[in-house]
Write a protein that holds these residues in place. Structure first.
Motif, mmCIF file in Angstrom:
data_model
loop_
_atom_site.group_PDB
_atom_site.id
_atom_site.type_symbol
_atom_site.label_atom_id
_atom_site.label_comp_id
_atom_site.label_asym_id
_atom_site.label_seq_id
_atom_site.Cartn_x
_atom_site.Cartn_y
_atom_site.Cartn_z
ATOM 1 N N SER A 23 99.574 61.473 101.817
ATOM 2 C CA SER A 23 98.460 60.633 101.352
ATOM 3 C C SER A 23 97.216 61.458 101.026
ATOM 4 N N ARG A 24 97.154 62.700 101.514
ATOM 5 C CA ARG A 24 95.993 63.561 101.283
ATOM 6 C C ARG A 24 96.082 64.337 99.969
ATOM 7 N N VAL A 25 97.217 64.290 99.303
ATOM 8 C CA VAL A 25 97.393 65.055 98.063
ATOM 9 C C VAL A 25 96.529 64.432 96.967
ATOM 10 N N PRO A 26 95.546 65.183 96.454
ATOM 11 C CA PRO A 26 94.654 64.603 95.440
ATOM 12 C C PRO A 26 95.260 64.640 94.034
ATOM 13 N N ASP A 27 95.020 63.584 93.297
ATOM 14 C CA ASP A 27 95.535 63.489 91.921
ATOM 15 C C ASP A 27 95.091 64.666 91.053
ATOM 16 N N ASP A 28 93.868 65.115 91.252
ATOM 17 C CA ASP A 28 93.332 66.158 90.376
ATOM 18 C C ASP A 28 93.754 67.576 90.770
ATOM 19 N N LYS A 29 94.575 67.709 91.799
ATOM 20 C CA LYS A 29 95.017 69.038 92.231
ATOM 21 C C LYS A 29 96.544 69.167 92.224
ATOM 22 N N LEU A 30 97.224 68.266 91.554
ATOM 23 C CA LEU A 30 98.694 68.289 91.564
ATOM 24 C C LEU A 30 99.274 69.576 90.974
ATOM 25 N N ASP A 31 98.579 70.185 90.057
ATOM 26 C CA ASP A 31 99.092 71.415 89.447
ATOM 27 C C ASP A 31 98.547 72.676 90.108
ATOM 28 N N TRP A 32 97.771 72.530 91.175
ATOM 29 C CA TRP A 32 97.188 73.660 91.870
ATOM 30 C C TRP A 32 98.226 74.354 92.752
ATOM 31 N N ALA A 33 98.166 75.659 92.806
ATOM 32 C CA ALA A 33 99.000 76.463 93.706
ATOM 33 C C ALA A 33 98.133 77.572 94.290
ATOM 34 N N PRO A 34 98.344 77.937 95.538
ATOM 35 C CA PRO A 34 97.504 78.958 96.160
ATOM 36 C C PRO A 34 97.796 80.380 95.705
ATOM 37 N N HIS A 35 98.923 80.583 95.055
ATOM 38 C CA HIS A 35 99.334 81.926 94.654
ATOM 39 C C HIS A 35 100.306 81.773 93.489
ATOM 40 N N GLU A 36 100.409 82.795 92.669
ATOM 41 C CA GLU A 36 101.297 82.722 91.501
ATOM 42 C C GLU A 36 102.766 82.546 91.891
ATOM 43 N N ARG A 37 103.146 82.955 93.087
ATOM 44 C CA ARG A 37 104.535 82.813 93.526
ATOM 45 C C ARG A 37 104.761 81.531 94.323
ATOM 46 N N SER A 38 103.715 80.733 94.494
ATOM 47 C CA SER A 38 103.811 79.469 95.220
ATOM 48 C C SER A 38 104.127 78.332 94.266
ATOM 49 N N MET A 39 104.785 77.320 94.793
ATOM 50 C CA MET A 39 105.032 76.107 94.006
ATOM 51 C C MET A 39 103.707 75.388 93.755
ATOM 52 N N PRO A 40 103.578 74.738 92.611
ATOM 53 C CA PRO A 40 102.432 73.840 92.446
ATOM 54 C C PRO A 40 102.503 72.714 93.494
ATOM 55 N N ARG A 42 102.266 69.584 93.219
ATOM 56 C CA ARG A 42 103.109 68.470 92.760
ATOM 57 C C ARG A 42 104.576 68.723 93.140
ATOM 58 N N THR A 43 105.043 69.931 92.892
ATOM 59 C CA THR A 43 106.437 70.271 93.166
ATOM 60 C C THR A 43 106.708 70.238 94.666
ATOM 61 N N LEU A 44 105.808 70.821 95.434
ATOM 62 C CA LEU A 44 105.981 70.845 96.885
ATOM 63 C C LEU A 44 105.957 69.439 97.468
ATOM 64 N N ALA A 45 104.972 68.656 97.091
ATOM 65 C CA ALA A 45 104.846 67.298 97.637
ATOM 66 C C ALA A 45 106.023 66.420 97.211
ATOM 67 N N THR A 46 106.465 66.579 95.981
ATOM 68 C CA THR A 46 107.615 65.796 95.508
ATOM 69 C C THR A 46 108.872 66.184 96.278
ATOM 70 N N HIS A 47 109.030 67.459 96.558
ATOM 71 C CA HIS A 47 110.194 67.902 97.333
ATOM 72 C C HIS A 47 110.160 67.305 98.739
ATOM 73 N N ILE A 48 109.008 67.307 99.373
ATOM 74 C CA ILE A 48 108.879 66.677 100.692
ATOM 75 C C ILE A 48 109.278 65.212 100.595
ATOM 76 N N ALA A 49 108.790 64.544 99.570
ATOM 77 C CA ALA A 49 109.056 63.107 99.410
ATOM 78 C C ALA A 49 110.523 62.799 99.162
ATOM 79 N N GLU A 50 111.257 63.725 98.547
ATOM 80 C CA GLU A 50 112.652 63.447 98.220
ATOM 81 C C GLU A 50 113.626 63.804 99.343
#
Length: 165
Positions: A23-40, A42-50
């Motif tokens: 619920s804390r994942v902000p809409d405006d940061k879905l494409d943000w990643a902390p590092h170039e080798r990290s998942m965005p 959106r990808t990480l949160a979607t994987h958790i959800a699935e």
């Protein structure tokens, strides 16, 4: 000892923590990643959800072969999409946590990519691995949120953000 009631109880308990984190994942940061080798995010949160759907897959199939079953990415555009997807996945996972499936929990389940076999494990171990993956990826998401200065919800007690120091 029956495992299905334990798995169902744990799924329901962990879903509370997962909901709070997602619920804390902000809409405006879905494409943000902390590092170039990290998942965005959106990808990480979607994987958790699935991940709850892995329970159904584990109890209704004999294997996952990435070569013949390519990953189908779920499209998430907002936090509302993410939360709805998680609830749908959670309900899906619960559908197979029924006493009738207790007898197949020791049967083997295979994870492969064509001829490359990653693991062959009893189904109950695959379910446990899926639960562990949820916890692992929630922790990753917590790091993402912390780096964005978004308060972290508690998991197994209050977080530092929920404590009055």
């Amino acid at each position: 000892m029956e495992l299905i009631p334990m798995f169902l109880k744990e799924m329901e308990q962990e879903a509370q923590t997962t909901r709070k984190m997602l619920s804390r994942v902000p809409d405006d940061k879905l494409d943000w990643a902390p590092h170039e080798r990290s998942m965005p995010m959106r990808t990480l949160a979607t994987h958790i959800a699935e991940l709850p759907t892995w329970v159904t897959m584990t109890l209704t199939t004999d294997e996952l072969d990435f070569a013949s079953n390519p990953y189908q990415k779920q499209e998430i555009h907002t936090n509302a999409d993410l939360m709805a997807f998680f609830e749908k996945s959670l309900e899906d996972g619960k559908t197979q946590l029924v006493s009738e499936n207790e007898g197949i929990l020791n049967e083997p389940w295979t994870l492969r990519d064509g001829e490359t076999i990653y693991s062959i494990r009893p189904r109950h171990e695959v379910i446990r691995m899926a639960y562990n993956q949820i916890t692992h990826h929630r922790a990753q998401l917590g790091v993402y949120l912390r780096l964005l200065n978004i308060p972290i919800p508690g998991s197994y007690g209050p977080s530092a953000d929920e404590m009055n120091f």
